[in-house]
Design an enzyme around this catalytic site. Structure first.
Site, PDB file in Angstrom:
ATOM      1  CB  CYS A   2      -0.940   0.101   1.199  1.00 28.74           C
ATOM      2  SG  CYS A   2      -2.031  -1.310   1.376  1.00 28.74           S
ATOM      3  NE  ARG A  27       4.528   1.830  -0.449  1.00 26.20           N
ATOM      4  CZ  ARG A  27       5.687   1.581   0.136  1.00 26.20           C
ATOM      5  NH1 ARG A  27       6.799   1.906  -0.472  1.00 26.20           N
ATOM      6  NH2 ARG A  27       5.741   1.026   1.310  1.00 26.20           N
ATOM      7  CD1 TRP A  74      -0.793  -6.246  -3.723  1.00 28.00           C
ATOM      8  CD2 TRP A  74      -0.719  -6.956  -1.599  1.00 28.00           C
ATOM      9  NE1 TRP A  74      -0.515  -7.580  -3.739  1.00 28.00           N
ATOM     10  CE2 TRP A  74      -0.462  -8.053  -2.457  1.00 28.00           C
ATOM     11  CE3 TRP A  74      -0.731  -7.173  -0.224  1.00 28.00           C
ATOM     12  CZ2 TRP A  74      -0.208  -9.334  -1.981  1.00 28.00           C
ATOM     13  CZ3 TRP A  74      -0.480  -8.449   0.255  1.00 28.00           C
ATOM     14  CH2 TRP A  74      -0.225  -9.513  -0.623  1.00 28.00           C
ATOM     15  CG  ASN A 100       2.176   0.514   3.895  1.00 31.80           C
ATOM     16  OD1 ASN A 100       1.893  -0.631   3.600  1.00 31.80           O
ATOM     17  ND2 ASN A 100       3.411   0.976   3.819  1.00 31.80           N
ATOM     18  N   GLY A 101       0.277  -1.429   6.114  1.00 34.93           N
ATOM     19  CA  GLY A 101       0.774  -2.353   7.133  1.00 34.93           C
ATOM     20  C   GLY A 101      -0.340  -3.271   7.604  1.00 34.93           C
ATOM     21  CD  GLU A 478      14.866 -13.040 -11.804  1.00 35.61           C
ATOM     22  OE1 GLU A 478      14.525 -13.614 -10.765  1.00 35.61           O
ATOM     23  OE2 GLU A 478      14.430 -11.921 -12.137  1.00 35.61           O
ATOM     24  CE  LYS A 482      11.309 -10.849 -13.269  1.00 36.99           C
ATOM     25  NZ  LYS A 482      12.213 -10.620 -12.203  1.00 36.99           N
ATOM     26  CD  GLU A 485       7.878 -11.089 -11.251  1.00 44.19           C
ATOM     27  OE1 GLU A 485       9.047 -10.824 -11.528  1.00 44.19           O
ATOM     28  OE2 GLU A 485       7.381 -10.812 -10.150  1.00 44.19           O
ATOM     29  CG  HIS A 501      16.674 -36.872 -10.272  1.00 40.47           C
ATOM     30  ND1 HIS A 501      17.012 -38.172  -9.970  1.00 40.47           N
ATOM     31  CD2 HIS A 501      17.824 -36.285 -10.693  1.00 40.47           C
ATOM     32  CE1 HIS A 501      18.304 -38.360 -10.178  1.00 40.47           C
ATOM     33  NE2 HIS A 501      18.816 -37.222 -10.623  1.00 40.47           N
ATOM     34  CE  LYS A 601      10.478  -2.441  -8.625  1.00 39.88           C
ATOM     35  NZ  LYS A 601      10.747  -3.759  -9.227  1.00 39.88           N
TER      36      LYS A 601
HETATM   37  C1  AGP Z   1      10.759  -9.500  -8.749  1.00 41.65           C
HETATM   38  O1  AGP Z   1      10.410  -9.527 -10.091  1.00 41.65           O
HETATM   39  C2  AGP Z   1       9.681  -9.617  -7.820  1.00 41.65           C
HETATM   40  N1  AGP Z   1       8.618  -8.737  -8.081  1.00 41.65           N
HETATM   41  C3  AGP Z   1       9.979  -9.918  -6.379  1.00 41.65           C
HETATM   42  O2  AGP Z   1      10.321 -11.263  -6.347  1.00 41.65           O
HETATM   43  C4  AGP Z   1      11.080  -9.120  -5.638  1.00 41.65           C
HETATM   44  O3  AGP Z   1      12.315  -9.407  -6.176  1.00 41.65           O
HETATM   45  C5  AGP Z   1      11.026  -9.472  -4.146  1.00 41.65           C
HETATM   46  O4  AGP Z   1       9.778  -9.113  -3.623  1.00 41.65           O
HETATM   47  C6  AGP Z   1      12.133  -8.838  -3.352  1.00 41.65           C
HETATM   48  O5  AGP Z   1      12.048  -7.445  -3.362  1.00 41.65           O
HETATM   49  P1  AGP Z   1      13.227  -6.550  -2.839  1.00 41.65           P
HETATM   50  O6  AGP Z   1      14.384  -6.785  -3.743  1.00 41.65           O
HETATM   51  O7  AGP Z   1      12.711  -5.146  -2.913  1.00 41.65           O
HETATM   52  O8  AGP Z   1      13.529  -6.979  -1.446  1.00 41.65           O
END
Ligand code: AGP
Length: 606
Positions: A2, A27, A74, A100-101, A478, A482, A485, A501, A601
């Site tokens: 948020c 956020r 969020w 926020n929280g 990774e 990507k 997500e 396996h 994010k």
């Molecule tokens: C990355 O594409 C993601 N959205 C997510 O995994 C991110 O890397 C993770 O939440 C960690 O965030 P930070 O690097 O701000 O700690």
């Protein structure tokens, strides 16, 4: 998660709040709202959906006012509906709160307040706070908020607006971030600095259990006992270009294309003027540590895994990358001789922050690697190394990932150098190679037209596998993250040798299998795995620095050639085509690339 914003000054508040909320949308973006004081009355607008939906609803209304608070959400407690969107009001509807929280004891507070006659209109934890402040209010809003938060447990950043005190906003913080600032036209509060760009440049970061009372020409900060706190402000400068798309269709593509500069700047800052030596901040006792844990979440965790592979070349001590939320809950043996490296783009991720706290409680030294200077993780660590990637707005991390690899690679070399376990010439050789990296990334980015065509063929796939060995295995993870997500396609990353396996069962005729093959990392064995994929009629996409290899030419359905390199540059260069592939598959599938569903994010809830 948020984002919260507040303004009191001489400008019209509503458009300013909406513009700032758009900058805070990274956020959270499932609902948004603002509250202003118009003609002495508190008025609220809120809407499920993005800030632009809220804007549509506000546009037709009379919003003349120079004070207000806003929120982009969020969802944690309660679905993302109009009714759960912030701001939340007290019973009299004279007081509004954005938050926020998570208020951990909200159920207990809610039931007590309900017994006292308060009526609740939402399913959120936040609404409790509005009623609690209402109950405590005796003409002094700051005091009422102070008393209310003293009863709350959990994490929060809150901003409170009341029609009884129409010249001020009261804010408070514990856990979640909050900055206050004075600008030319008034005073601001925000979850972060970029939302204030162009409005204010001298900011104060509130600390936990601090409150502030904000008026148009001043603010004052107090602690939980009501004692005034004085601190010098920080001057912040943000390049306005960094928060614009600059002609790109999405921030993600812009950020992918910025990598020659973001990695270049990250590396340059850590090199001495002669270019042949390292300049890395050190933590006391770092060189004598007997074990290293690299803690992080998501993409940053994948960078930690890359570091594990890079560092073990030169550091003969136990090294382990651990997901931050697991690090906290496990009984991992941490002593004053342990070095914990916390990696985070935002520097705010709560799981990583908690891992830092847990490490420090056990006496360990903490070195953080963050992109956001003065963030909580930065502040709470013994020393910090920065990635110089600039602001990243796309929810999917791209340029910050490669900057993390570059910075971590150099931190590992510095540590090995201090311990005398790497020859000086090897460090110089790596630094020489890294000067070529920006140019090589530019070369890798030229794959884009080929990747666009490939994405057009692959975007209907149900499952995609990413296979690699050694230091490229975290890059496979990774690549899969990507794709998941932003395109919502099921994808998995595996060590190529592990495929037989289990995951090999996923391969059917035409299943895309992205295989990372380097001359430098177990090439022969990876090629054998490629044979196994082909024998099951998978569609092999080889990402390789040896595109002319006869086996690859025979087996691969598609080849993406990356520039040849080794050391720190290698995992970075293999990341580029995977980022572009995820991006173009997502675009073909028509998803919201920069703000994919369910994500935010910065993850500030546990
Ligand atoms: C990355 O594409 C993601 N959205 C997510 O995994 C991110 O890397 C993770 O939440 C960690 O965030 P930070 O690097 O701000 O700690």
């Amino acid at each position: 998660m948020c984002g919260i914003i507040g303004y009191v000054g001489s400008e019209e508040a509503a458009p300013l709040l909406l513009q700032s909320l758009k900058r805070l949308e990274y956020r959270g973006y499932d609902s948004a709202g603002i509250a202003i004081i118009r003609d002495g009355r508190l008025v609220r607008f809120r809407r499920a959906g993005k800030v632009r939906d809220l804007e549509d609803c506000v546009r037709s209304e009379e919003t003349r006012s120079t004070i207000g608070i806003g929120h982009t959400r969020w969802a944690t407690h309660g679905a993302p509906t109009d009714g759960n969107a912030h701001p939340h009001l007290d019973c009299s509807a004279r007081l509004a709160v954005v938050h926020n929280g998570i208020l951990e004891n909200y159920l207990e507070l809610r039931s007590r307040l309900a017994d006292d006659g308060h009526t609740f209109a939402s399913e959120t934890d936040t609404e409790v706070l509005a009623h609690l402040i209402e109950e405590r209010y005796r003409g002094d809003l700051l005091l009422a908020v102070r008393q209310a938060i003293a009863e709350c447990s959990g994490a929060f950043a809150v901003a409170v607006l009341s029609e009884d005190t129409p010249d001020r906003i009261v804010v408070a913080k514990r856990g979640s971030p909050l900055v206050v600032a004075l600008g030319e036209t008034g005073a601001f509060v925000s979850s972060d600095v970029p939302a204030l760009l162009g409005k204010a440049s001298d900011v104060q970061f509130l600390l936990d259990d601090e409150l502030a009372e904000i008026r148009s020409d001043r603010f004052r900060i107090v602690n939980l006992d009501g004692v005034e706190v004085e601190r010098p402000a920080h001057r912040v400068s943000i390049d306005p270009v960094s928060i614009q798309k600059g002609g790109y269709k999405h921030f993600m593509l812009k950020e992918i294309c910025e990598q020659p500069r973001s990695t270049g700047e990250t590396i340059r800052e850590k090199q001495a003027a002669d270019g042949a030596d390292l300049l890395i901040p050190s933590v006391e006792g770092m060189a004598a540590c007997d074990a290293v844990y690299l803690v992080a979440c998501g993409t940053a965790y994948h960078a930690a895994l890359v570091a594990e592979y890079l560092w073990e070349e030169h550091l003969p001590i136990p090294l382990r990358a651990v997901i931050a939320s697991e690090f906290r809950s496990r009984r991992i043996h941490v002593t004053p001789k342990t070095l914990v490296v916390a990696i985070s783009q935002s520097g705010e991720t709560i799981d990583t922050l908690m891992a830092v706290r847990r490490a420090r409680e056990s006496g360990a030294r903490v070195l953080s690697l963050v992109n956001a200077e003065r963030s909580a993780i930065d502040r709470e660590s013994d020393a910090a190394v920065y990635t110089r990637a600039g602001i990243e707005i796309g929810v999917a991390a791209t340029k910050t990932f490669t900057a993390q690899i570059a910075a971590l690679g150099l931190v590992g070399l510095a540590l090995a150098q201090e311990r005398g376990t790497v020859p000086r010439e090897a460090v110089r050789e790596e630094l020489r190679r890294l000067t070529l990296l920006p140019g090589r990334i530019t070369e890798a980015l030229r794959l884009e037209p080929t990747i666009l065509e490939l994405a057009e063929r692959l975007h209907h796939a149900r499952d995609v596998l990413f296979l690699a060995r050694g230091v490229l295995f975290p890059i496979a993870l990774e690549g899969a993250l990507k794709l998941k997500e932003i395109s919502y396609v099921h994808a998995e990353g595996y060590p190529a040798g592990e495929m037989k396996h289990g995951p090999i069962a996923l391969i059917d005729e035409g299943t895309p299998v992205i295989m990372l093959v380097s001359h430098d990392v177990a090439r022969e064995k990876t090629l054998s795995n490629m044979e196994e994929v082909k024998a099951r009629r998978g569609c092999v996409v080889a990402v390789t620095d040896t595109p002319d290899d006869p086996t690859i030419r025979r087996l691969a359905d598609h080849v993406l050639a990356v520039p040849t390199s080794s050391g720190i540059s290698l995992p970075i260069l293999f990341s580029i085509p995977l980022q572009l592939l995820a991006y173009h598959i997502a675009v073909c599938r028509g998803t919201d690339v920069d703000q994919p569903r369910n994500l935010a994010k910065t993850v500030t809830v546990e």
